[in-house]
Scaffold this motif. Structure first.
Motif, PDB file in Angstrom:
ATOM      1  N   ALA A 109       0.819  -1.209   0.000  1.00 12.82           N
ATOM      2  CA  ALA A 109       0.000   0.000   0.000  1.00 12.82           C
ATOM      3  C   ALA A 109       0.857   1.265   0.000  1.00 12.82           C
ATOM      4  CB  ALA A 109      -0.931  -0.003   1.210  1.00 12.82           C
ATOM      5  N   CYS A 110       2.035   1.164   0.629  1.00 14.91           N
ATOM      6  CA  CYS A 110       2.886   2.351   0.776  1.00 14.91           C
ATOM      7  C   CYS A 110       3.652   2.663  -0.504  1.00 14.91           C
ATOM      8  CB  CYS A 110       3.876   2.156   1.918  1.00 14.91           C
ATOM      9  SG  CYS A 110       3.074   2.156   3.528  1.00 14.91           S
ATOM     10  N   GLY A 111       4.033   1.637  -1.239  1.00 12.70           N
ATOM     11  CA  GLY A 111       4.728   1.835  -2.502  1.00 12.70           C
ATOM     12  C   GLY A 111       5.921   2.759  -2.386  1.00 12.70           C
ATOM     13  N   GLY A 112       5.905   3.857  -3.130  1.00 14.30           N
ATOM     14  CA  GLY A 112       7.058   4.761  -3.179  1.00 14.30           C
ATOM     15  C   GLY A 112       7.327   5.530  -1.906  1.00 14.30           C
ATOM     16  N   ARG A 113       6.426   5.401  -0.947  1.00 10.31           N
ATOM     17  CA  ARG A 113       6.651   6.093   0.326  1.00 10.31           C
ATOM     18  C   ARG A 113       7.744   5.425   1.169  1.00 10.31           C
ATOM     19  NH1 ARG A 113       2.469   9.445   1.772  1.00 10.31           N
ATOM     20  NH2 ARG A 113       0.581   9.293   0.502  1.00 10.31           N
ATOM     21  N   LEU A 114       8.071   4.205   0.877  1.00 10.20           N
ATOM     22  CA  LEU A 114       8.994   3.439   1.731  1.00 10.20           C
ATOM     23  C   LEU A 114      10.408   4.018   1.710  1.00 10.20           C
ATOM     24  CD1 LEU A 114       7.876  -0.205   0.881  1.00 10.20           C
ATOM     25  CD2 LEU A 114       7.375   1.121   2.953  1.00 10.20           C
ATOM     26  N   MET A 115      10.988   4.166   2.877  1.00  7.58           N
ATOM     27  CA  MET A 115      12.341   4.707   2.996  1.00  7.58           C
ATOM     28  C   MET A 115      13.376   3.595   3.093  1.00  7.58           C
ATOM     29  SD  MET A 115      11.139   7.540   5.775  1.00  7.58           S
ATOM     30  CE  MET A 115      12.738   8.287   6.086  1.00  7.58           C
ATOM     31  N   HIS A 116      12.947   2.419   3.480  1.00 11.34           N
ATOM     32  CA  HIS A 116      13.826   1.251   3.571  1.00 11.34           C
ATOM     33  C   HIS A 116      13.062   0.051   3.030  1.00 11.34           C
ATOM     34  CE1 HIS A 116      16.873   3.194   6.072  1.00 11.34           C
ATOM     35  NE2 HIS A 116      15.883   3.749   6.756  1.00 11.34           N
ATOM     36  N   PRO A 117      13.759  -0.942   2.524  1.00 10.38           N
ATOM     37  CA  PRO A 117      13.065  -2.181   2.151  1.00 10.38           C
ATOM     38  C   PRO A 117      12.338  -2.719   3.379  1.00 10.38           C
ATOM     39  CG  PRO A 117      15.378  -2.241   1.475  1.00 10.38           C
ATOM     40  CD  PRO A 117      15.209  -1.017   2.317  1.00 10.38           C
ATOM     41  N   VAL A 118      11.203  -3.333   3.197  1.00 10.03           N
ATOM     42  CA  VAL A 118      10.464  -3.914   4.322  1.00 10.03           C
ATOM     43  C   VAL A 118      10.766  -5.400   4.379  1.00 10.03           C
ATOM     44  CG1 VAL A 118       8.193  -4.377   5.312  1.00 10.03           C
ATOM     45  CG2 VAL A 118       8.668  -2.176   4.215  1.00 10.03           C
ATOM     46  N   GLU A 119      11.418  -5.820   5.431  1.00  5.16           N
ATOM     47  CA  GLU A 119      11.784  -7.232   5.559  1.00  5.16           C
ATOM     48  C   GLU A 119      11.153  -7.859   6.805  1.00  5.16           C
ATOM     49  OE1 GLU A 119      16.009  -6.939   3.116  1.00  5.16           O
ATOM     50  OE2 GLU A 119      16.044  -7.614   5.186  1.00  5.16           O
ATOM     51  N   ALA A 120      11.208  -7.172   7.903  1.00  8.36           N
ATOM     52  CA  ALA A 120      10.620  -7.713   9.130  1.00  8.36           C
ATOM     53  C   ALA A 120       9.258  -7.048   9.363  1.00  8.36           C
ATOM     54  CB  ALA A 120      11.578  -7.484  10.292  1.00  8.36           C
ATOM     55  N   ASN A 121       9.025  -6.515  10.534  1.00  9.52           N
ATOM     56  CA  ASN A 121       7.698  -5.991  10.850  1.00  9.52           C
ATOM     57  C   ASN A 121       7.667  -4.486  11.104  1.00  9.52           C
ATOM     58  OD1 ASN A 121       9.174  -6.438  13.209  1.00  9.52           O
ATOM     59  ND2 ASN A 121       7.323  -6.526  14.458  1.00  9.52           N
ATOM     60  N   GLU A 122       8.660  -3.775  10.572  1.00 13.71           N
ATOM     61  CA  GLU A 122       8.672  -2.325  10.718  1.00 13.71           C
ATOM     62  C   GLU A 122       8.690  -1.667   9.342  1.00 13.71           C
ATOM     63  OE1 GLU A 122      10.844  -0.849  14.591  1.00 13.71           O
ATOM     64  OE2 GLU A 122      12.216  -2.093  13.412  1.00 13.71           O
ATOM     65  N   LEU A 123       7.950  -0.563   9.227  1.00 19.01           N
ATOM     66  CA  LEU A 123       7.952   0.219   7.987  1.00 19.01           C
ATOM     67  C   LEU A 123       8.290   1.657   8.327  1.00 19.01           C
ATOM     68  CD1 LEU A 123       5.091  -1.702   7.957  1.00 19.01           C
ATOM     69  CD2 LEU A 123       5.278  -1.045   5.552  1.00 19.01           C
ATOM     70  N   PHE A 124       9.190   2.232   7.535  1.00 16.59           N
ATOM     71  CA  PHE A 124       9.521   3.644   7.685  1.00 16.59           C
ATOM     72  C   PHE A 124       9.058   4.322   6.403  1.00 16.59           C
ATOM     73  CE2 PHE A 124      12.053   1.183  10.463  1.00 16.59           C
ATOM     74  CZ  PHE A 124      12.103   1.916  11.632  1.00 16.59           C
ATOM     75  N   VAL A 125       8.091   5.213   6.531  1.00 12.38           N
ATOM     76  CA  VAL A 125       7.425   5.748   5.341  1.00 12.38           C
ATOM     77  C   VAL A 125       7.391   7.271   5.327  1.00 12.38           C
ATOM     78  CG1 VAL A 125       5.954   3.712   5.113  1.00 12.38           C
ATOM     79  CG2 VAL A 125       5.179   5.635   6.492  1.00 12.38           C
ATOM     80  N   ARG A 126       7.517   7.799   4.125  1.00  8.27           N
ATOM     81  CA  ARG A 126       7.369   9.239   3.962  1.00  8.27           C
ATOM     82  C   ARG A 126       5.881   9.569   4.096  1.00  8.27           C
ATOM     83  NH1 ARG A 126      10.660   7.702   0.060  1.00  8.27           N
ATOM     84  NH2 ARG A 126      12.862   8.065   0.501  1.00  8.27           N
ATOM     85  N   LEU A 127       5.616  10.538   4.942  1.00  9.02           N
ATOM     86  CA  LEU A 127       4.232  10.883   5.237  1.00  9.02           C
ATOM     87  C   LEU A 127       4.227  12.338   5.678  1.00  9.02           C
ATOM     88  CD1 LEU A 127       1.775   8.845   5.303  1.00  9.02           C
ATOM     89  CD2 LEU A 127       2.017   8.841   7.780  1.00  9.02           C
ATOM     90  N   SER A 128       3.476  13.152   4.972  1.00  2.00           N
ATOM     91  CA  SER A 128       3.443  14.561   5.369  1.00  2.00           C
ATOM     92  C   SER A 128       2.670  14.696   6.677  1.00  2.00           C
ATOM     93  CB  SER A 128       2.766  15.399   4.284  1.00  2.00           C
ATOM     94  OG  SER A 128       1.388  15.072   4.256  1.00  2.00           O
ATOM     95  N   ALA A 129       2.837  15.818   7.317  1.00  2.26           N
ATOM     96  CA  ALA A 129       2.148  16.069   8.591  1.00  2.26           C
ATOM     97  C   ALA A 129       0.639  15.975   8.375  1.00  2.26           C
ATOM     98  CB  ALA A 129       2.532  17.446   9.131  1.00  2.26           C
ATOM     99  N   GLU A 130       0.204  16.460   7.218  1.00  2.00           N
ATOM    100  CA  GLU A 130      -1.218  16.437   6.910  1.00  2.00           C
ATOM    101  C   GLU A 130      -1.721  14.994   6.747  1.00  2.00           C
ATOM    102  OE1 GLU A 130      -2.379  18.269   3.154  1.00  2.00           O
ATOM    103  OE2 GLU A 130      -3.509  19.728   4.366  1.00  2.00           O
ATOM    104  N   GLU A 131      -0.955  14.216   6.016  1.00  2.00           N
ATOM    105  CA  GLU A 131      -1.334  12.816   5.817  1.00  2.00           C
ATOM    106  C   GLU A 131      -1.361  12.060   7.147  1.00  2.00           C
ATOM    107  OE1 GLU A 131       0.439  12.055   1.314  1.00  2.00           O
ATOM    108  OE2 GLU A 131       1.796  11.984   3.038  1.00  2.00           O
ATOM    109  N   ALA A 132      -0.354  12.333   7.967  1.00  2.00           N
ATOM    110  CA  ALA A 132      -0.304  11.671   9.273  1.00  2.00           C
ATOM    111  C   ALA A 132      -1.539  12.030  10.086  1.00  2.00           C
ATOM    112  CB  ALA A 132       0.974  12.074  10.022  1.00  2.00           C
ATOM    113  N   ALA A 133      -1.909  13.285  10.033  1.00  2.00           N
ATOM    114  CA  ALA A 133      -3.099  13.739  10.769  1.00  2.00           C
ATOM    115  C   ALA A 133      -4.351  13.055  10.243  1.00  2.00           C
ATOM    116  CB  ALA A 133      -3.221  15.261  10.668  1.00  2.00           C
ATOM    117  N   ASP A 134      -4.410  12.889   8.936  1.00  2.00           N
ATOM    118  CA  ASP A 134      -5.575  12.228   8.339  1.00  2.00           C
ATOM    119  C   ASP A 134      -5.705  10.793   8.849  1.00  2.00           C
ATOM    120  OD1 ASP A 134      -6.182  14.482   6.953  1.00  2.00           O
ATOM    121  OD2 ASP A 134      -5.435  13.765   5.006  1.00  2.00           O
ATOM    122  N   LEU A 135      -4.581  10.086   8.856  1.00  2.00           N
ATOM    123  CA  LEU A 135      -4.616   8.691   9.326  1.00  2.00           C
ATOM    124  C   LEU A 135      -4.996   8.622  10.800  1.00  2.00           C
ATOM    125  CD1 LEU A 135      -1.464   7.187   7.541  1.00  2.00           C
ATOM    126  CD2 LEU A 135      -3.876   6.856   6.949  1.00  2.00           C
TER     127      LEU A 135
END
Lengths: 336, 336, 336, 336
Positions: free
Chosen positions: D272-298
């Motif tokens: 779902a995150c696609g190009g937002r990913l800052m690192h490959p996802v291998e285990a159970n953590e995701l680091f994603v680019r997310l604007s303050a506005e997007e974070a607030a929306d979620l």
């Protein structure tokens, strides 16, 4: 020999006035710090710094730095310092040992002066929770590890950040004399008036045998310092012999005269080095570009100094190496 | 002054030969322990002790004791010692500090010599589980805190218990010279031949300025000792000045001559004290029954010494107080 | 099984109400101590103790004692305690570890209560200088290591000495519930009203799984306690599961009911033991004279307990061993 | 609630099988680690890792890491680790505390894996003298702080450097299960066969309540580990309740099943995150680019997660959040 030794001011001879003071102290009978010489140090430093000082003397700079810092932080706290500070890279972890575990947290900076903006950013980046170590003190070195002298306003910029964050400010003054001699300011201006809480005032590199002073500004260092000194095995039974060295260094500003001589030697070498200099020369250390071949040539002539990474060297002048005394090395460098 | 000072050998003057050695060392240019004087100590002590020794010098006895003990035990282990041992009651917890937390576990004993039976019982009473601190070293003091000299067979009795339980044996020799001078044995007999692993060999109380040797018998003390020294702030940059003191003390057995002089002074006082003595006088300390009135009388005559609980006092003679020098005090005591 | 196990209340089962609380806490989603259960503890203890309390929970009594004591003393200071106190003989040096080196200084006392006169004499005998470790806290255990309950006035006698000497007073309450159940006083009366600064309130021996509370009286324990907890690795990410145990123990005074049951079991055994008792039985421990033969006889019947030196044994009752439950052992002892 | 919580796997519920194991352990009467459950752990881990293991269990990962590292280094030595390693930035200095002062020496690396070249250069740059702290251990984290799984050959590259320099290699496996589940290798391949000396094997984040294992490969961890555990206050009297959690997690590879579920949830989010990913996802953590506005929306939709600096966020899945469970968040992200 004096003309050849440039690897460390730690290796210089003891000044004759200090040797005389040791001989004179041999006629005093008192154990520990109860003698008149030891008892006179608070007043002597209070005069020099134009404010009430509490002074504890000790045999090494490592112990001086460590005890002051251990006094300023609790075991679970941190100490902010330059990334190549002596306390970080040359004391075998002594500040952590004396403090019972405090963490050194390092920062970059030009000429080995902590960068104020980096300092602010580092502090802001620490979450205020129990998971992260919270710094409680900042340590700066004057003269710096690259031989620069702090100006009072530069110190003030750091101390302002310290105050704003409830931290203490320590100055490692292993070469404080050389820094003051260059900056031309009063000892007070570059220390407590600029916000320094305590100074490690070094005499060993500047003509003493083994003598450093922990100077706490503003009356008293508070309870605990002397316990740390004793517990570290630094309370000498014949302590008068260290106090006497310090008195001799303070008398007639010998500390300043010695530092000026060493600085003059450094300036003479700086002129010879010209474009080789990697940092401005302010105190008594020079960092110069020197190829392996050039270094070998100088050593073949008998000069002794340390390499400083590839293609560079460090030259240090001592109190017995004024401009005249360093002339042979200056000539040899100019002739390279 | 010499005739009046009996409160501590810590307060005595530095022997002229030591002062001369310091002056001579001022013509040597090397930092830290790279100089020829420092480098010669291993061989000098190996000669004296008739076995291969590794020697580390330091400025105080507290540091010497603490570093040896920290080297012998891990932070969670214990150190068995006499209940009034210097390491237990007079070093502000330094052995615990240097070892990272080791526990001092105390024992009774006549004349401040650990009682062997009490030692065995104490060890036997410790459950061998993780709830109880397991001792890993035993420390004895020679001369003891009450001025007695250990005999080789007495040391052997303790070392046998140490060996049987996998523990190291340390000897605090702040007054080792006085003990050897009295016992008349060789330094080897009362140390490594009797099972001692390392000795704190004190010179400061016996004519030096600030100089103690950590002597590890049998080749090497192992890794870590020099790190503890540096980390404790005890690596002096001009270290040759401490090494030089020790060389001067060893030369022509000055350490033994000085100790014999102090012991002779103590014996002269012992004769004057007669029935007042609370312990046999073997080294250079006397513990004497003295009423408050008698103590006041002696002090009125100018004699300086410590009370030792109610109705008792301690008198200590120094290297510059032989039988002749203590005659005034001997006469004053006899006249009480 | 319950009828046979008398070697430690540490080995007892977890009370069903605690197990239920754990299951209930499994429906709460929060990391560290941010959950509602954890957040409710300050108020719950403030109610129980009738004063404002700051509470930190932890998994073991050793950690509880060590963190409180480390918070009260600096590394170079000392902690006065009974010579067989748990902190002295059963925690592998943990209080010294957490405090960064503080020294435990031991005292005698009947029934494992520090003797007030001995305490005063010990403090008076310490020279106020940097050579001797200065105590900064006193620790007492309630119920004591020999099963006695402190009365409020007895605690007050100790706290008065603490106050007069600027020391903090800590109470190790591993069996605080049993002590309070016996003494019949309010929790407040035997703690802060009697001068206690902080209490290690134990729940593990009394029906919890792993749960102890550090209770600081008078509002706040001050900065540093939570850092010590985190630094010691005691901040559980799913901390709500320890907080939940404590809430269950406090609910409807389960802690008191459990302690009363264990105490009743102890009293039933005490009647059977009669003249064998070495100490009055007040809480849930009995120390009884028992020959090796008698001990073997009881063990042959399946009873499990510890020897306590030669010719003696320790019997401990738990929350699930009331008078009825211990009847078989009582009968067996009576029949010896 | 499960569908909304993405701020930490620390906050997840305890797996029902673990709760059942706790209930079952309540019928065992033994104090400390003498019970059959605790005694069975060495064999259970030896089976899992296909080699002889010595296992010590503990309640937190901070304690597990700190005790292993304290066991591997002396107080004056250093520990090399990634510059954002949990031991460096999130444990309040615990490894320094437990080791008695060891220094953490940090290194860069992509995806939070120590860069081998930087490691070699750092070691080469340390002067082998007593002035500089000498590292004696390397610590790596698997999965890393950025959610990557180490491959056996990558671990081998680091361990080769460790061996060549006489250092021990520690693996912080707070999310070891997730790393192994992703890498698909055997637990042995990525640990001891690749040169790891000891592993902190975490269970708390993966379905346990509070349970971590210190796994020493090759037979025995050596003397001292259990003393460190006790001294740190981590020896639980009812220890069977932690051992039981670990047994439940090992039974039928529940640890692996739980990790696979969490990883599957992470992969579903990764898509779902696609190009937002800052690192490959291998285990159970995701680091994603997310604007303050997007974070607030979620967050407005009820999703709970941490910001990770400006314009970024961290999402963590737990054992109870497989692909189906995270569908709402995946949909919400896709809809941003």
């Amino acid at each position: 020999m004096t003309a050849m030794r440039f690897f460390s001011d730690n290796a210089a001879a003891v000044h004759p006035a200090v040797m005389e003071a040791l001989a004179a102290a041999n006629h005093v009978d008192t154990a520990y710090d109860g003698d008149a010489i030891s008892q006179s140090l608070d007043a002597a430093f209070s005069d020099l710094f134009e404010t009430s000082c509490e002074v504890v003397w000790i045999a090494t700079g490592t112990a001086a730095n460590s005890i002051i810092l251990a006094h300023f932080v609790r075991p679970w706290q941190g100490i902010l310092c330059y990334e190549e500070a002596h306390i970080e890279v040359d004391e075998c972890g002594a500040p952590t040992f004396y403090s019972g575990g405090a963490k050194l947290m390092t920062l970059p900076g030009a000429g080995a002066k902590i960068d104020a903006e980096a300092l602010k950013a580092r502090i802001a980046g620490i979450r205020k929770d129990v998971h992260q170590v919270q710094p409680a003190a900042i340590s700066i070195t004057n003269a710096t590890e690259y031989g620069l002298a702090w100006r009072p306003d530069e110190v003030g910029e750091i101390s302002e950040i310290a105050r704003a964050n409830g931290m203490k400010l320590h100055m490692d003054g292993a070469r404080f004399a050389n820094a003051v001699a260059f900056a031309g300011c009063s000892p007070a201006d570059v220390t407590w008036r600029a916000g320094v809480d305590a100074l490690s005032f070094g005499f060993t590199k500047n003509g003493a045998m083994m003598a450093e002073a922990l100077v706490f500004f503003g009356g008293s260092g508070g309870a605990g310092v002397r316990e740390l000194k004793k517990r570290g095995g630094h309370l000498l039974s014949k302590g008068r012999f260290v106090a006497a060295q310090i008195r001799a260094m303070l008398k007639d500003d010998l500390w300043l005269a010695n530092a000026r001589a060493a600085n003059a030697g450094a300036q003479a070498l700086a002129q010879a080095c010209g474009g080789r200099l990697m940092h401005p020369v302010e105190a008594n250390e020079l960092f110069v570009r020197l190829s392996a071949e050039e270094a070998a040539d100088l050593r073949a002539l008998g000069f002794d100094f340390y390499d400083w990474g590839e293609g560079a060297a460090r030259l240090v002048t001592s109190w017995d190496q004024d401009a005249a005394a360093v002339a042979p090395l200056a000539a040899a460098i100019a002739a390279l």
